[in-house]
Design a protein around this motif. Structure first.
Motif, PDB file in Angstrom:
ATOM      1  N   ALA A 143       1.787 -45.775 -30.025  1.00  0.00           N
ATOM      2  CA  ALA A 143       2.805 -44.745 -29.808  1.00  0.00           C
ATOM      3  C   ALA A 143       2.543 -44.086 -28.460  1.00  0.00           C
ATOM      4  O   ALA A 143       1.489 -43.470 -28.255  1.00  0.00           O
ATOM      5  N   TYR A 144       3.486 -44.231 -27.536  1.00  0.00           N
ATOM      6  CA  TYR A 144       3.375 -43.562 -26.252  1.00  0.00           C
ATOM      7  C   TYR A 144       3.826 -42.108 -26.400  1.00  0.00           C
ATOM      8  O   TYR A 144       4.183 -41.669 -27.495  1.00  0.00           O
ATOM      9  N   LYS A 145       3.825 -41.396 -25.300  1.00  0.00           N
ATOM     10  CA  LYS A 145       4.089 -39.951 -25.359  1.00  0.00           C
ATOM     11  C   LYS A 145       5.406 -39.633 -26.053  1.00  0.00           C
ATOM     12  O   LYS A 145       5.460 -38.770 -26.942  1.00  0.00           O
ATOM     13  N   LEU A 146       6.477 -40.338 -25.684  1.00  0.00           N
ATOM     14  CA  LEU A 146       7.783 -40.078 -26.296  1.00  0.00           C
ATOM     15  C   LEU A 146       7.778 -40.482 -27.765  1.00  0.00           C
ATOM     16  O   LEU A 146       8.377 -39.809 -28.610  1.00  0.00           O
ATOM     17  N   GLY A 147       7.105 -41.583 -28.091  1.00  0.00           N
ATOM     18  CA  GLY A 147       7.001 -42.009 -29.481  1.00  0.00           C
ATOM     19  C   GLY A 147       6.287 -40.973 -30.335  1.00  0.00           C
ATOM     20  O   GLY A 147       6.699 -40.694 -31.472  1.00  0.00           O
ATOM     21  N   GLU A 148       5.218 -40.397 -29.796  1.00  0.00           N
ATOM     22  CA  GLU A 148       4.495 -39.352 -30.536  1.00  0.00           C
ATOM     23  C   GLU A 148       5.375 -38.131 -30.760  1.00  0.00           C
ATOM     24  O   GLU A 148       5.313 -37.501 -31.815  1.00  0.00           O
ATOM     25  N   GLU A 149       6.202 -37.806 -29.767  1.00  0.00           N
ATOM     26  CA  GLU A 149       7.070 -36.631 -29.885  1.00  0.00           C
ATOM     27  C   GLU A 149       8.074 -36.762 -31.019  1.00  0.00           C
ATOM     28  O   GLU A 149       8.453 -35.768 -31.639  1.00  0.00           O
ATOM     29  N   ILE A 150       8.536 -37.986 -31.304  1.00  0.00           N
ATOM     30  CA  ILE A 150       9.535 -38.140 -32.370  1.00  0.00           C
ATOM     31  C   ILE A 150       8.894 -38.475 -33.718  1.00  0.00           C
ATOM     32  O   ILE A 150       9.603 -38.616 -34.714  1.00  0.00           O
ATOM     33  N   GLY A 151       7.539 -38.610 -33.730  1.00  0.00           N
ATOM     34  CA  GLY A 151       6.875 -38.746 -35.020  1.00  0.00           C
ATOM     35  C   GLY A 151       6.040 -39.988 -35.243  1.00  0.00           C
ATOM     36  O   GLY A 151       5.406 -40.124 -36.296  1.00  0.00           O
ATOM     37  N   PHE A 152       6.003 -40.926 -34.288  1.00  0.00           N
ATOM     38  CA  PHE A 152       5.156 -42.102 -34.441  1.00  0.00           C
ATOM     39  C   PHE A 152       3.699 -41.762 -34.152  1.00  0.00           C
ATOM     40  O   PHE A 152       3.398 -40.815 -33.428  1.00  0.00           O
ATOM     41  N   LYS A 200      18.670 -36.576 -31.783  1.00  0.00           N
ATOM     42  CA  LYS A 200      19.654 -36.320 -30.729  1.00  0.00           C
ATOM     43  C   LYS A 200      18.908 -35.918 -29.458  1.00  0.00           C
ATOM     44  O   LYS A 200      17.909 -35.217 -29.500  1.00  0.00           O
ATOM     45  N   GLY A 201      19.436 -36.376 -28.330  1.00  0.00           N
ATOM     46  CA  GLY A 201      18.775 -36.089 -27.058  1.00  0.00           C
ATOM     47  C   GLY A 201      17.691 -37.094 -26.712  1.00  0.00           C
ATOM     48  O   GLY A 201      17.079 -37.006 -25.643  1.00  0.00           O
ATOM     49  N   PHE A 202      17.464 -38.065 -27.600  1.00  0.00           N
ATOM     50  CA  PHE A 202      16.403 -39.041 -27.359  1.00  0.00           C
ATOM     51  C   PHE A 202      16.685 -39.868 -26.107  1.00  0.00           C
ATOM     52  O   PHE A 202      15.785 -40.144 -25.315  1.00  0.00           O
ATOM     53  N   LEU A 203      17.963 -40.265 -25.917  1.00  0.00           N
ATOM     54  CA  LEU A 203      18.307 -41.124 -24.785  1.00  0.00           C
ATOM     55  C   LEU A 203      18.008 -40.438 -23.455  1.00  0.00           C
ATOM     56  O   LEU A 203      17.585 -41.080 -22.490  1.00  0.00           O
ATOM     57  N   LYS A 210      10.145 -40.933 -15.068  1.00  0.00           N
ATOM     58  CA  LYS A 210       9.028 -40.234 -14.422  1.00  0.00           C
ATOM     59  C   LYS A 210       8.098 -39.593 -15.444  1.00  0.00           C
ATOM     60  O   LYS A 210       6.878 -39.628 -15.310  1.00  0.00           O
ATOM     61  N   LYS A 211       8.665 -39.061 -16.511  1.00  0.00           N
ATOM     62  CA  LYS A 211       7.865 -38.362 -17.510  1.00  0.00           C
ATOM     63  C   LYS A 211       7.398 -39.281 -18.621  1.00  0.00           C
ATOM     64  O   LYS A 211       6.280 -39.142 -19.131  1.00  0.00           O
ATOM     65  N   TYR A 212       8.255 -40.251 -18.987  1.00  0.00           N
ATOM     66  CA  TYR A 212       7.951 -41.071 -20.167  1.00  0.00           C
ATOM     67  C   TYR A 212       7.809 -42.571 -19.887  1.00  0.00           C
ATOM     68  O   TYR A 212       7.557 -43.344 -20.801  1.00  0.00           O
ATOM     69  N   ASP A 213       8.009 -42.990 -18.632  1.00  0.00           N
ATOM     70  CA  ASP A 213       7.878 -44.406 -18.262  1.00  0.00           C
ATOM     71  C   ASP A 213       8.855 -45.315 -18.995  1.00  0.00           C
ATOM     72  O   ASP A 213       8.668 -46.538 -19.024  1.00  0.00           O
ATOM     73  N   GLY A 214       9.913 -44.761 -19.601  1.00  0.00           N
ATOM     74  CA  GLY A 214      10.885 -45.591 -20.295  1.00  0.00           C
ATOM     75  C   GLY A 214      10.327 -46.286 -21.521  1.00  0.00           C
ATOM     76  O   GLY A 214      10.857 -47.297 -21.968  1.00  0.00           O
ATOM     77  N   LEU A 215       9.245 -45.749 -22.087  1.00  0.00           N
ATOM     78  CA  LEU A 215       8.599 -46.364 -23.245  1.00  0.00           C
ATOM     79  C   LEU A 215       8.472 -45.346 -24.372  1.00  0.00           C
ATOM     80  O   LEU A 215       8.333 -44.148 -24.123  1.00  0.00           O
TER      81      LEU A 215
END
Length: 440
Positions: A143-152, A200-203, A210-215
């Motif tokens: 789980a990358y940074k964005l994945g952790e933010e949504i619960g992974f 919502k707002g995930f996209l 720059k912040k999430y590396d698209g991952l």
């Protein structure tokens, strides 16, 4: 050097796509006996050109588009003086509306055909490599940074997608799934079964490279050492190809994500690594970590990827579906932008952003994949009902065919001016947005 390669790929890709697009207009116009005065890839000033028959063919210095000048048509040249005279038989305006409609659709049609051909040939020549659900869940996800933010969480095993079984990892990160706010994943974490939803707002966040590396998630990757860069800190420390790094500073590194994380925390410092040799013996080695958090080797992922080759008939079906899926994704994305669910500044890219997509190394597979994608995007964008785009002309011609009344030349002239202002504004926004995202 990377910047030059990016720019070269962008210019070649755009030249191909603009060339076939404008050729679609040119061929349709000539087929109906219309006079084509100019055919240009790129906008003026002219770099080079030649005259063949009634048409001047040229390359312009600004490689962000192109044009075909058809006699008797109000276009981006805004040459309206000749419109006051009686129309000649070879002029655009003297032809039936249905012929003019085909001419205006010619570029879009050829871009669609080009995109489909590229997708079909890529599918036929490359086949498909994939990571199966079973192989993915042997190790779980990272789980990358964005994945952790949504619960992974790293180590999660994904059992279902939207309540249904799935076949391969790429299904989980499909753009259609990311665009759907109702998408959710059924996850096994230890002995617990839970759901992780796309919020919502995930996209917006997903588009923030720059912040999430698209991952947001990826497969956990067991790894071993591939090529060791000669003269690097890895080479100086004694690392060899096919070594397996078991631990760094007494912390186990089962997966490449663990290893990268440790290097990042120890940037500019010395580390101690326990290494298993190809012979089976183990050694302790010391390495200096660079300020960028690397030691200088290429990793080899040891996951077992599946591969499927397709017959030409199967490739036609799959390639065509992939090509039109690009259009569907763009329709969904524009819908979210217009509804205010996605920020245009984060989701739209101009020439700089597209060049960065090609990357700083020349990879023909990636080049043609992106060129096929951009061909479908170009077709979709040109079909938008904006004056000065093909779609704007299509709207006016459709109105003429239904109503039997042709819009006045003055109306078409003013519509063209409005459309050009809109397009120049959009282009300026896209370029400025690229610069802002890249440097700020």
């Amino acid at each position: 050097m990377e910047g030059i390669i990016m720019a070269a790929q962008l210019m070649l890709g755009l030249s191909i796509l603009v060339g076939v697009h404008e050729a679609g207009h040119l061929l349709a116009a000539k087929a109906f006996g219309m006079r084509v005065e100019k055919f240009s890839i790129g906008f003026p000033p002219k770099i080079w050109g030649f005259q063949y028959g009634e048409t001047e063919y040229s390359f312009g210095a600004i490689p962000l588009g192109g044009f075909v000048k058809i006699t008797g048509m109000i276009d981006e040249s805004l040459d309206v003086d000749s419109m006051s005279a009686e129309p000649e038989p070879w002029e655009f305006r003297s032809k039936p509306a249905w012929q003019r409609l085909i001419v205006m659709m010619g570029g879009i049609i050829v871009n669609v055909i080009t995109g489909i051909i590229i997708f079909v040939l890529m599918t036929y020549s490359q086949g498909e490599s994939f990571l199966t659900k079973e192989e993915l869940n042997k190790h779980g996800i990272v789980a990358y940074k964005l994945g952790e933010e949504i619960g992974f969480k790293t180590g999660d095993k994904i059992l279902k997608l939207n309540g249904k079984d799935y076949q391969k990892f790429s299904d989980l990160i499909n753009t259609n799934i990311i665009l759907d706010d109702k998408s959710y994943y059924t996850v096994k974490r230890g002995e617990e079964i839970l759901e992780v939803s796309i919020p919502k707002g995930f996209l917006d966040k997903f588009a923030d490279k720059k912040k999430y590396d698209g991952l947001f998630i990826g497969p956990q990757q067991p790894f071993k050492v591939g090529r060791v860069i000669i003269g690097s800190n890895a080479d100086k420390g004694g690392l060899k190809a096919n070594d397996i790094i078991l631990a760094v500073n007494d912390t186990t590194t089962n997966y490449f994500a663990d290893f990268k994380s440790i290097l990042a925390r120890n940037a500019g410092k010395e580390i101690k690594a326990e290494v298993k040799r190809e012979s089976g013996s183990t050694e302790l080695l010391n390495f200096e970590v660079t300020e960028e958090g690397t030691i200088g080797f290429e990793s080899m992922v040891t996951l077992e990827f599946g591969h499927a080759d397709y017959t030409f008939g199967e490739s036609v079906s799959k390639g065509t579906a992939q090509a039109f899926n690009v259009v569907w994704v763009n329709i969904q994305a524009f819908g979210k932008i217009f509804r205010g669910e996605v920020s245009p500044s984060k989701s739209l890219s101009g020439p700089i952003g597209i060049a960065q997509m090609f990357g700083g190394t020349w990879n023909w597979t990636k080049f043609w994949s992106l060129t096929g994608l951009l061909s479908m995007v170009l077709a979709f964008m040109n079909f938008l009902p904006i004056p000065a785009l093909d779609g704007g002309h299509v709207v006016f011609l459709t109105y003429e065919m239904i109503s039997g009344q042709k819009p006045s030349d003055k109306f078409l002239e003013n519509a063209q001016k409005v459309g050009m202002v809109l397009l120049l504004g959009l282009m300026g926004f896209a370029i400025f947005n690229d610069i802002f995202k890249t440097f700020f």
